[in-house]
Design a protein around this motif. Structure first.
Motif, short mmCIF file in Angstrom:
data_model
loop_
_atom_site.label_atom_id
_atom_site.label_comp_id
_atom_site.label_asym_id
_atom_site.label_seq_id
_atom_site.Cartn_x
_atom_site.Cartn_y
_atom_site.Cartn_z
N PRO A 21 0.81 -1.06 0.35
CA PRO A 21 0.08 0.35 0.04
C PRO A 21 0.63 1.57 -0.01
CG PRO A 21 -1.04 -1.95 1.84
CD PRO A 21 0.05 -2.06 0.42
N ASN A 22 2.43 1.24 0.80
CA ASN A 22 2.57 2.31 0.70
C ASN A 22 4.23 1.42 0.97
OD1 ASN A 22 2.89 2.48 3.78
ND2 ASN A 22 0.67 3.35 3.99
N ARG A 23 5.20 2.54 1.03
CA ARG A 23 6.70 1.98 1.45
C ARG A 23 7.03 1.41 2.60
NH1 ARG A 23 9.99 5.98 -2.58
NH2 ARG A 23 8.95 4.77 -4.66
N THR A 24 5.81 2.09 3.55
CA THR A 24 6.12 2.12 4.86
C THR A 24 5.52 0.50 5.56
OG1 THR A 24 5.63 4.18 5.61
CG2 THR A 24 5.77 2.77 7.59
N GLU A 25 4.69 0.22 4.11
CA GLU A 25 4.37 -1.38 4.11
C GLU A 25 4.61 -2.68 3.96
OE1 GLU A 25 2.04 -1.70 7.27
OE2 GLU A 25 1.62 0.00 7.94
N GLU A 26 5.93 -3.06 3.44
CA GLU A 26 5.89 -3.79 3.04
C GLU A 26 6.72 -5.38 3.44
OE1 GLU A 26 9.56 -1.96 0.56
OE2 GLU A 26 8.19 -1.64 -1.05
N THR A 27 6.16 -5.15 4.66
CA THR A 27 6.20 -6.00 5.72
C THR A 27 6.63 -7.81 4.91
OG1 THR A 27 3.60 -6.33 5.35
CG2 THR A 27 4.57 -5.53 7.08
N SER A 28 6.09 -8.35 4.14
CA SER A 28 7.46 -9.04 3.58
C SER A 28 8.89 -9.13 1.99
CB SER A 28 6.13 -10.51 2.71
OG SER A 28 5.29 -9.81 1.91
N PHE A 29 8.20 -9.09 0.99
CA PHE A 29 9.10 -8.68 -0.26
C PHE A 29 10.71 -9.43 0.68
CE2 PHE A 29 5.72 -6.20 -0.21
CZ PHE A 29 6.19 -5.53 -1.35
N LEU A 30 10.39 -11.25 0.97
CA LEU A 30 11.40 -11.91 1.44
C LEU A 30 12.70 -12.29 -0.16
CD1 LEU A 30 10.01 -13.71 4.30
CD2 LEU A 30 11.63 -12.18 3.78
N GLY A 31 11.63 -12.43 -1.10
CA GLY A 31 12.56 -12.94 -2.60
C GLY A 31 12.49 -14.39 -2.25
N VAL A 32 11.83 -15.19 -3.55
CA VAL A 32 12.19 -16.29 -4.18
C VAL A 32 12.86 -17.05 -3.96
CG1 VAL A 32 11.78 -18.12 -5.82
CG2 VAL A 32 10.16 -15.39 -6.11
N PRO A 33 14.09 -16.54 -4.02
CA PRO A 33 15.62 -17.19 -3.29
C PRO A 33 15.56 -17.50 -1.75
CG PRO A 33 16.41 -16.26 -4.77
CD PRO A 33 14.96 -15.67 -4.34
N LEU A 34 15.14 -16.56 -1.26
CA LEU A 34 14.86 -16.95 0.32
C LEU A 34 13.77 -17.71 0.73
CD1 LEU A 34 16.33 -16.63 3.19
CD2 LEU A 34 14.83 -14.73 3.16
N VAL A 35 12.76 -17.57 0.24
CA VAL A 35 11.54 -18.43 0.82
C VAL A 35 11.10 -19.67 0.33
CG1 VAL A 35 9.05 -18.39 0.17
CG2 VAL A 35 10.08 -16.37 0.25
N ALA A 36 12.19 -19.67 -0.91
CA ALA A 36 12.57 -21.33 -1.75
C ALA A 36 13.26 -21.93 -0.52
CB ALA A 36 12.56 -21.87 -2.86
N LEU A 37 14.41 -21.21 -0.33
CA LEU A 37 15.57 -22.06 0.42
C LEU A 37 15.19 -22.14 1.91
CD1 LEU A 37 18.82 -22.67 1.13
CD2 LEU A 37 18.58 -20.38 2.06
N LEU A 38 14.74 -21.57 3.18
CA LEU A 38 13.60 -21.88 3.76
C LEU A 38 12.49 -22.45 3.68
CD1 LEU A 38 14.54 -18.11 5.51
CD2 LEU A 38 15.83 -20.60 5.58
N VAL A 39 11.60 -23.20 2.97
CA VAL A 39 10.89 -24.09 2.85
C VAL A 39 11.34 -25.15 2.92
CG1 VAL A 39 8.95 -25.07 1.38
CG2 VAL A 39 8.82 -22.83 2.23
N PHE A 40 12.77 -25.82 2.04
CA PHE A 40 13.31 -26.64 1.56
C PHE A 40 14.32 -27.52 3.05
CE2 PHE A 40 17.49 -28.25 0.72
CZ PHE A 40 17.15 -29.26 -0.34
N SER A 41 14.65 -25.95 3.41
CA SER A 41 15.80 -26.17 4.90
C SER A 41 14.15 -27.04 5.99
CB SER A 41 16.48 -25.18 4.80
OG SER A 41 17.07 -24.98 4.07
N PHE A 42 13.41 -26.80 6.12
CA PHE A 42 11.90 -26.87 7.03
C PHE A 42 12.79 -28.45 7.46
CE2 PHE A 42 8.52 -28.19 8.78
CZ PHE A 42 8.06 -28.48 9.05
N PHE A 43 12.26 -28.94 5.82
CA PHE A 43 11.85 -30.29 5.87
C PHE A 43 13.52 -31.48 5.68
CE2 PHE A 43 8.44 -28.50 3.40
CZ PHE A 43 7.55 -29.27 4.03
N LEU A 44 13.99 -30.43 4.90
CA LEU A 44 15.36 -31.36 5.49
C LEU A 44 15.97 -31.04 6.71
CD1 LEU A 44 17.99 -32.11 3.81
CD2 LEU A 44 19.35 -29.62 3.98
#
Length: 632
Positions: free
Chosen positions: A321-344
């Motif tokens: 909604p504005n630049r003060t509310e970019e609350t996630s924006f983690l990026g595909v690489p980090l999301v994919a890595l940590l989801v995979f790492s959870f199961f590993l």
């Protein structure tokens, strides 16, 4: 759950490598802690460097209004300490009705603790100091928490701590939010929650947690609510896991006794603030913000933030909604890595650690879903036909006052835990086989590739009008009697913040003060005769006269002022109890918006007649209530 206190084997799940120690001698960890604290502080100064370069004339370009509000709170903190004023309600703003500060983000502990600095150096210095310490302190608190409860490798805790303290969501909220950047509240409170199970220490632990809750409420009430909710989900899911069920049952009486003490202690400290928050004057329901608008776009989790290396390269996405509310924006690489790492990591863990991971994973999923709000949004498109869990919660107490997208900040903590566990395994496993060695190398590379794009850039700044001598040397006192009301033009609001800033600077100096109409705060639309709550809104309901000035400044619109406008101004001035208004040679816009001073002066002269001119070119109009403005 990794704990230092004696615990059954199912929950002990110690990290993979114990430190080498001499019998009867513990390793000295404080040099490592001190080094990380310095690194975290340096990073905080780097992020806020634009403000530090000239805190008196620089302002956060992406949120001028919130910075002015929190500077006002810092000034009011000194006023509270020296004048014995109510820290949870003030009549200095929004004359004549006042503002319920308990229902706003009053950061009372900060304003009191930093009142000496505010008085000596000004609210501007206190603001940037708290902002910097918040970011650095959050990273340091997460580092200590992870080092104590989950990992033994300092490097793993350090990287994850920096991620948690300087994640995109918290960098975004660093644009003005001294409450949300206090991310240290979560690990400190969770640390104490995990200690509640310690045998024989229920009284002490309950007292400590009660005090922490009181402090957390005064600094970041919404964040404390999220922390409590996340802690509840974690403990519930962990307790019903088969490997630790008997252990949880054994610890239950101790935990309940400690929570009873916590309730008494927290209730004692928070009785009055909670009354003011929910039932005091000028309370309201909701927040004034649209809960279907301030939601997390699911695609934002896979995108990069604006203020990051990736954003600098042009890879950011405009999904907030504005630049003060970019609350996630983690990026595909980090999301994919940590989801995979959870199961590993889960596959490699013993039963006790699996119970912990399962609970952490459930917290992540729950808060991810809550952050999406009542309807699914994907890439700027709301899918009305896909309701989400928040739709059933939106009218419940507490949930009705929260912005759904901010639940994503809890996901940051979950990712920080997974990141710490992954790096800990990568750094502590010895002599892996060739196949496992290749996997570890790939994972280590993925960590670097995932984190580099979200390395933050310094916050954006812009120039703001410097404090005029009219305010600094007390010239304003010639125009306002004791207890009187005065306003800068245009009237104070979130997009025209100067008037609120001038008041905060006078409060920080002490002595006689003036009230202002309007202001930037959250308050009710109005109160009916029965006193029932109204929906919340940002600022005071506008009247014709303050809107006349705002329209001139914001849009450059010069109205054809007539006698009807003058009569309305006379009535509005009487309502506010206004004694004087003034216009400076330079006025500050908000969020890259330049205000039209020329149109504002033309409108003021047409409505109020000729002004007095003080040193520094300040135009002042005295208001004699009951007299037509133009007849003065």
């Amino acid at each position: 759950m990794s704990v230092a206190a004696p615990a059954p084997a199912a929950s002990a799940d110690p990290p993979s490598e114990e430190p080498v120690t001499t019998p009867g001698h513990r390793p000295r960890e404080w040099p490592t802690h001190l080094t990380f604290a310095v690194v975290a502080l340096a990073f905080g100064v780097y992020v806020t460097s634009g403000l530090w370069s000239d805190p008196y004339t620089h302002v956060l370009a992406d949120n001028v209004g919130d910075q002015a509000f929190f500077e006002w709170l810092m000034g009011y903190g000194y006023y509270t300490v020296t004048q014995g004023a109510d820290p949870f309600f003030t009549h200095l703003l929004n004359a004549p009705n006042g503002v319920n500060l308990a229902a706003n983000t009053s950061i009372t502990v900060y304003t009191v603790l930093f009142s000496p600095l505010t008085h000596l150096a000004g609210p501007q210095i206190s603001f940037v100091t708290v902002l910097t310490l918040n970011l650095a302190g959050s990273a340091f608190a997460w580092y200590l928490f992870l080092r104590r409860w989950l990992v033994r490798n300092a490097g793993a805790a350090a990287v994850a701590g920096l991620f948690c303290g300087f994640a995109p969501g918290f960098i975004s909220h660093a644009n003005g939010h001294l409450n949300w950047t206090a991310g240290w509240v979560a690990p400190v409170v969770i640390w104490q929650v995990l200690r509640l199970r310690q045998p024989g220490r229920w009284l002490r632990n309950g007292i400590v947690l009660g005090v922490l809750l009181a402090i957390g409420f005064s600094i970041a009430a919404e964040g404390l609510f999220f922390t409590a909710l996340a802690s509840g989900v974690f403990v519930l899911v962990w307790s019903i896991a088969k490997p630790v069920r008997a252990e949880a049952r054994e610890a239950l009486p101790t935990v309940l006794r400690a929570l009873g003490v916590t309730a008494v202690v927290a209730g004692t400290f928070l009785g009055y603030p909670l009354y003011m928050h929910f039932a005091g004057p000028q309370t309201f329901s909701g927040t004034g913000f649209n809960q279907r608008y301030f939601v997390e776009d699911a695609a934002a989790y896979l995108s990069f933030p604006n203020r990051s290396l990736a954003g600098w390269l042009g890879w950011h996405a405009d999904l907030a909604p504005n630049r003060t509310e970019e609350t996630s924006f983690l990026g595909v690489p980090l999301v994919a890595l940590l989801v995979f790492s959870f199961f590993l990591i889960r596959r490699r863990s013993d039963p006790g650690r699996r119970a912990t991971l399962r609970a952490v994973g459930v917290v992540g999923v729950v808060f991810f879903l809550l952050s999406l709000g009542p309807r699914l949004n994907w890439n700027k498109h709301e899918h009305d036909d896909i309701p989400l869990p928040y739709a059933a919660l939106v009218h419940l107490p507490l949930f009705d006052s929260a912005l759904p997208m901010r639940f994503a900040l809890v996901v940051v903590g979950v990712f920080g835990i997974l990141l710490a566990l992954l790096i800990d395994q990568l750094l502590t496993r010895r002599r892996p086989s060739n196949r496992i060695g290749v996997l570890h190398t790939a994972l280590a590379s993925a960590v670097v590739v995932s984190l580099l794009p979200i390395v933050p850039l310094p916050l954006r700044i812009q120039l703001r009008a410097p404090e005029p001598s009219f305010i600094a040397d007390g010239t304003w006192k010639k125009y306002v009697p004791a207890g009187g009301t005065m306003s800068a033009l245009p009237f104070a609001a979130n997009v025209t913040a100067d008037g609120q800033r001038w008041q905060s600077y006078t409060m920080a100096r002490g002595g006689r003060q003036f009230r202002i109409p309007d202001g930037y705060f959250l308050g009710p639309q109005s109160n009916d005769e029965q006193g029932r709550k109204k929906e919340g809104r940002i600022g005071a309901p506008p009247k014709a006269t303050d809107w006349l000035f705002l329209r001139a400044a914001w849009y450059g619109y010069v109205a054809n002022v007539n006698n009807g406008d003058r009569a309305q101004a006379r009535a509005d001035f009487g309502y506010w109890g206004l004694d004087a208004v003034f216009l400076l040679p330079e006025i500050t816009g908000s969020d890259h918006q330049t205000l039209n001073r020329s149109a504002l002066e033309t409108t003021a002269r047409a409505l109020l007649g000729e002004p007095e001119v003080t040193d520094g070119g300040v135009l002042v109009w005295r208001i004699r209530r009951g007299v037509d403005p133009v007849d003065r």
